[in-house]
Design a protein around this motif. Structure first.
Motif, short mmCIF file in Angstrom:
data_model
loop_
_atom_site.label_atom_id
_atom_site.label_comp_id
_atom_site.label_asym_id
_atom_site.label_seq_id
_atom_site.Cartn_x
_atom_site.Cartn_y
_atom_site.Cartn_z
N UNK A 79 52.10 42.61 47.03
CA UNK A 79 51.93 42.48 45.58
C UNK A 79 50.58 43.08 45.22
N UNK A 80 50.57 43.98 44.24
CA UNK A 80 49.35 44.64 43.80
C UNK A 80 48.95 44.08 42.44
N UNK A 81 47.67 43.74 42.29
CA UNK A 81 47.14 43.20 41.03
C UNK A 81 46.43 44.32 40.28
N UNK A 82 46.90 44.62 39.08
CA UNK A 82 46.30 45.68 38.27
C UNK A 82 45.10 45.13 37.48
N UNK A 83 44.20 46.02 37.07
CA UNK A 83 43.00 45.58 36.34
C UNK A 83 43.31 44.85 35.02
N UNK A 84 44.47 45.12 34.41
CA UNK A 84 44.80 44.45 33.14
C UNK A 84 45.34 43.05 33.35
N UNK A 85 45.41 42.60 34.61
CA UNK A 85 45.87 41.25 34.90
C UNK A 85 47.32 41.14 35.30
N UNK A 86 48.09 42.21 35.17
CA UNK A 86 49.50 42.15 35.57
C UNK A 86 49.61 42.32 37.08
N UNK A 87 50.68 41.80 37.61
CA UNK A 87 50.94 41.98 39.03
C UNK A 87 52.21 42.80 39.19
#
Length: 121
Positions: A79-87
């Motif tokens: 699972x990758x966490x993006x800078x905007x808070x979405x996964x």
């Protein structure tokens, strides 16, 4: 004993034979759509936008992963966490894209190939 509400027709809530019900009365000469048609069109529109957004998030996650790890091999459970808070379930995303590659657009395939995915080339 139950009684039916009295309406136009035979008085028992059932139209008399040969009379048109509201759904059969016509009155629509050109371009009419049924509620089913409208909801199907809305589903298609949402689906296309939703799929495009998901693809964009997946590509952003893959780009971030490659920049950090230096490879394109991702475990299915990653699972990758993006800078905007979405996964983004990146492993699942890549597995799905690979198995559905025959349905991806040329642009989507080119995007994935540019990131180094050999199966997209």
């Amino acid at each position: 004993m139950r009684t039916l509400a009295r309406t136009a027709g035979n008085g028992l809530g059932v139209p008399e034979p040969g009379t048109a019900t509201p759904s059969r009365q016509g009155g629509c000469e050109t371009g009419c759509t049924t509620p089913e048609d409208r909801s199907a069109n809305q589903r298609e529109d949402r689906g296309a936008a939703k799929g495009s957004d998901a693809f964009t998030r997946g590509v952003a996650a893959l780009t971030q992963y490659i920049a950090r790890e230096g490879k394109t091999v991702v475990g299915r459970g990653h699972v990758e966490h993006l800078p905007d808070g979405t996964t983004v379930r990146l492993g699942v995303f890549l597995s799905n894209q690979k198995s559905r590659r025959d349905r991806l657009s040329e642009q989507q395939l080119a995007t994935l190939a540019a990131l180094g995915l050999e199966w997209a080339a």
